[in-house]
Design a protein around this motif. Structure first.
Motif, PDB file in Angstrom:
ATOM      1  N   ASN A  33       6.320 -30.247  37.233  1.00 53.09           N
ATOM      2  CA  ASN A  33       5.098 -30.884  37.124  1.00 53.09           C
ATOM      3  C   ASN A  33       4.151 -30.395  35.962  1.00 53.09           C
ATOM      4  O   ASN A  33       2.948 -30.460  36.023  1.00 53.09           O
ATOM      5  N   LYS A  34       4.724 -29.492  34.897  1.00 51.97           N
ATOM      6  CA  LYS A  34       3.906 -29.363  33.910  1.00 51.97           C
ATOM      7  C   LYS A  34       4.421 -29.036  32.542  1.00 51.97           C
ATOM      8  O   LYS A  34       5.665 -28.963  32.565  1.00 51.97           O
ATOM      9  N   LYS A  35       3.857 -29.492  31.479  1.00 51.27           N
ATOM     10  CA  LYS A  35       4.296 -29.641  30.115  1.00 51.27           C
ATOM     11  C   LYS A  35       3.568 -28.998  29.287  1.00 51.27           C
ATOM     12  O   LYS A  35       2.343 -29.134  29.120  1.00 51.27           O
ATOM     13  N   VAL A  36       4.020 -27.970  28.409  1.00 50.49           N
ATOM     14  CA  VAL A  36       3.264 -27.253  27.631  1.00 50.49           C
ATOM     15  C   VAL A  36       3.929 -27.331  26.184  1.00 50.49           C
ATOM     16  O   VAL A  36       5.174 -27.215  25.981  1.00 50.49           O
ATOM     17  N   LYS A  37       2.875 -27.588  24.883  1.00 47.53           N
ATOM     18  CA  LYS A  37       3.653 -27.539  23.660  1.00 47.53           C
ATOM     19  C   LYS A  37       2.600 -26.715  23.014  1.00 47.53           C
ATOM     20  O   LYS A  37       1.383 -26.617  22.915  1.00 47.53           O
ATOM     21  N   ILE A  38       3.565 -25.892  22.340  1.00 49.91           N
ATOM     22  CA  ILE A  38       2.594 -24.808  21.605  1.00 49.91           C
ATOM     23  C   ILE A  38       3.268 -25.190  20.022  1.00 49.91           C
ATOM     24  O   ILE A  38       4.343 -24.875  19.738  1.00 49.91           O
ATOM     25  N   LYS A  39       2.214 -25.140  19.013  1.00 48.03           N
ATOM     26  CA  LYS A  39       2.552 -25.625  17.754  1.00 48.03           C
ATOM     27  C   LYS A  39       1.903 -24.501  16.864  1.00 48.03           C
ATOM     28  O   LYS A  39       0.592 -24.583  16.961  1.00 48.03           O
ATOM     29  N   GLU A  40       2.627 -23.673  16.153  1.00 54.61           N
ATOM     30  CA  GLU A  40       1.978 -22.673  15.182  1.00 54.61           C
ATOM     31  C   GLU A  40       2.223 -23.082  13.811  1.00 54.61           C
ATOM     32  O   GLU A  40       3.439 -23.233  13.211  1.00 54.61           O
ATOM     33  N   ASP A  41       1.209 -23.230  12.819  1.00 50.76           N
ATOM     34  CA  ASP A  41       1.204 -23.747  11.661  1.00 50.76           C
ATOM     35  C   ASP A  41       0.367 -22.997  10.524  1.00 50.76           C
ATOM     36  O   ASP A  41      -0.828 -23.186  10.717  1.00 50.76           O
ATOM     37  N   ASP A  42       1.130 -22.417  10.068  1.00 51.87           N
ATOM     38  CA  ASP A  42       0.373 -21.379   8.922  1.00 51.87           C
ATOM     39  C   ASP A  42      -0.769 -20.608   9.506  1.00 51.87           C
ATOM     40  O   ASP A  42      -1.730 -20.628   9.008  1.00 51.87           O
ATOM     41  N   GLY A  43      -0.470 -19.836  10.612  1.00 56.87           N
ATOM     42  CA  GLY A  43      -1.659 -19.179  11.201  1.00 56.87           C
ATOM     43  C   GLY A  43      -2.341 -19.991  12.446  1.00 56.87           C
ATOM     44  O   GLY A  43      -3.220 -19.412  13.037  1.00 56.87           O
ATOM     45  N   ASP A  44      -2.453 -21.191  12.079  1.00 53.07           N
ATOM     46  CA  ASP A  44      -3.117 -22.064  13.257  1.00 53.07           C
ATOM     47  C   ASP A  44      -2.475 -22.366  14.526  1.00 53.07           C
ATOM     48  O   ASP A  44      -1.077 -22.661  14.165  1.00 53.07           O
ATOM     49  N   VAL A  45      -2.757 -22.020  15.570  1.00 50.79           N
ATOM     50  CA  VAL A  45      -2.100 -22.229  16.888  1.00 50.79           C
ATOM     51  C   VAL A  45      -2.778 -23.363  17.660  1.00 50.79           C
ATOM     52  O   VAL A  45      -4.012 -23.173  17.883  1.00 50.79           O
ATOM     53  N   LYS A  46      -1.906 -24.332  17.940  1.00 49.12           N
ATOM     54  CA  LYS A  46      -2.582 -25.552  18.721  1.00 49.12           C
ATOM     55  C   LYS A  46      -1.627 -25.575  20.247  1.00 49.12           C
ATOM     56  O   LYS A  46      -0.419 -25.240  20.283  1.00 49.12           O
ATOM     57  N   VAL A  47      -2.216 -25.591  21.222  1.00 50.12           N
ATOM     58  CA  VAL A  47      -1.834 -25.405  22.661  1.00 50.12           C
ATOM     59  C   VAL A  47      -2.077 -26.701  23.442  1.00 50.12           C
ATOM     60  O   VAL A  47      -3.291 -27.089  23.561  1.00 50.12           O
ATOM     61  N   LYS A  48      -1.130 -27.664  23.742  1.00 50.53           N
ATOM     62  CA  LYS A  48      -1.275 -28.586  24.753  1.00 50.53           C
ATOM     63  C   LYS A  48      -0.622 -28.398  25.985  1.00 50.53           C
ATOM     64  O   LYS A  48       0.377 -28.058  26.087  1.00 50.53           O
ATOM     65  N   VAL A  49      -1.460 -28.372  27.005  1.00 53.94           N
ATOM     66  CA  VAL A  49      -1.002 -28.589  28.257  1.00 53.94           C
ATOM     67  C   VAL A  49      -1.110 -29.846  29.167  1.00 53.94           C
ATOM     68  O   VAL A  49      -2.247 -30.262  29.321  1.00 53.94           O
ATOM     69  N   LYS A  50      -0.077 -30.226  29.635  1.00 60.15           N
ATOM     70  CA  LYS A  50       0.104 -31.328  30.708  1.00 60.15           C
ATOM     71  C   LYS A  50       0.475 -31.315  31.805  1.00 60.15           C
ATOM     72  O   LYS A  50       1.495 -30.969  31.886  1.00 60.15           O
ATOM     73  N   THR A  51      -0.380 -31.612  33.063  1.00 63.29           N
ATOM     74  CA  THR A  51       0.177 -31.649  34.315  1.00 63.29           C
ATOM     75  C   THR A  51       0.593 -33.195  34.811  1.00 63.29           C
ATOM     76  O   THR A  51      -0.027 -33.977  34.356  1.00 63.29           O
ATOM     77  N   ASP A  52       1.316 -33.140  35.988  1.00 60.14           N
ATOM     78  CA  ASP A  52       1.458 -34.464  36.462  1.00 60.14           C
ATOM     79  C   ASP A  52       0.357 -35.354  36.860  1.00 60.14           C
ATOM     80  O   ASP A  52       0.157 -36.489  36.920  1.00 60.14           O
ATOM     81  N   ASN A  53      -0.479 -34.327  37.434  1.00 59.34           N
ATOM     82  CA  ASN A  53      -1.719 -35.217  38.116  1.00 59.34           C
ATOM     83  C   ASN A  53      -2.743 -35.505  37.021  1.00 59.34           C
ATOM     84  O   ASN A  53      -4.080 -36.009  37.279  1.00 59.34           O
ATOM     85  N   ASP A  54      -2.707 -35.075  35.553  1.00 55.74           N
ATOM     86  CA  ASP A  54      -3.362 -35.405  34.558  1.00 55.74           C
ATOM     87  C   ASP A  54      -3.259 -37.088  34.532  1.00 55.74           C
ATOM     88  O   ASP A  54      -2.520 -37.668  34.626  1.00 55.74           O
ATOM     89  N   ASP A  55      -4.403 -37.836  33.809  1.00 58.26           N
ATOM     90  CA  ASP A  55      -4.398 -39.242  33.637  1.00 58.26           C
ATOM     91  C   ASP A  55      -4.055 -39.508  32.181  1.00 58.26           C
ATOM     92  O   ASP A  55      -3.926 -40.532  31.888  1.00 58.26           O
ATOM     93  N   ASN A  56      -3.591 -38.649  31.626  1.00 58.93           N
ATOM     94  CA  ASN A  56      -3.429 -38.894  30.045  1.00 58.93           C
ATOM     95  C   ASN A  56      -2.010 -39.428  29.957  1.00 58.93           C
ATOM     96  O   ASN A  56      -1.034 -38.876  30.418  1.00 58.93           O
TER      97      ASN A  56
END
Length: 87
Positions: free
Chosen positions: A64-87
């Protein structure tokens, strides 16, 4: 002799009182992404790591949960998506 005993007692009292005031609470020094990775491991997530020229992508997925972590030259982006999200 009384003065030596009194000074020793006062030095002991002072050292005990100062050491008891120290902050003994353990602080969490992990980053947000490290905390999320540990949380997802505890939930039994499937983890995929991809590294290219200093860039790294971590994808973790549970039922029920998906997480993506992207590290780009010191910049860190975190995306969290759960199944009950409308996205």
């Amino acid at each position: 002799m009384k003065k030596v005993i009194f000074m020793s007692f006062m030095a002991l009292f002072l050292s005990v009182s100062l050491t008891s005031c120290r902050d003994t609470e353990e602080k969490d020094v992990r980053t947000e992404s490290e905390r999320i990775i540990d949380e997802m491991k505890a939930e039994g997530a499937e983890i995929k790591v991809k590294e290219d020229d200093g860039d790294s992508k971590i994808k973790m997925e549970t039922d029920n949960k998906k997480v993506k972590i992207k590290e780009d030259d010191g910049d860190v982006k975190v995306k969290v998506k759960t199944d009950n999200d409308d996205n």
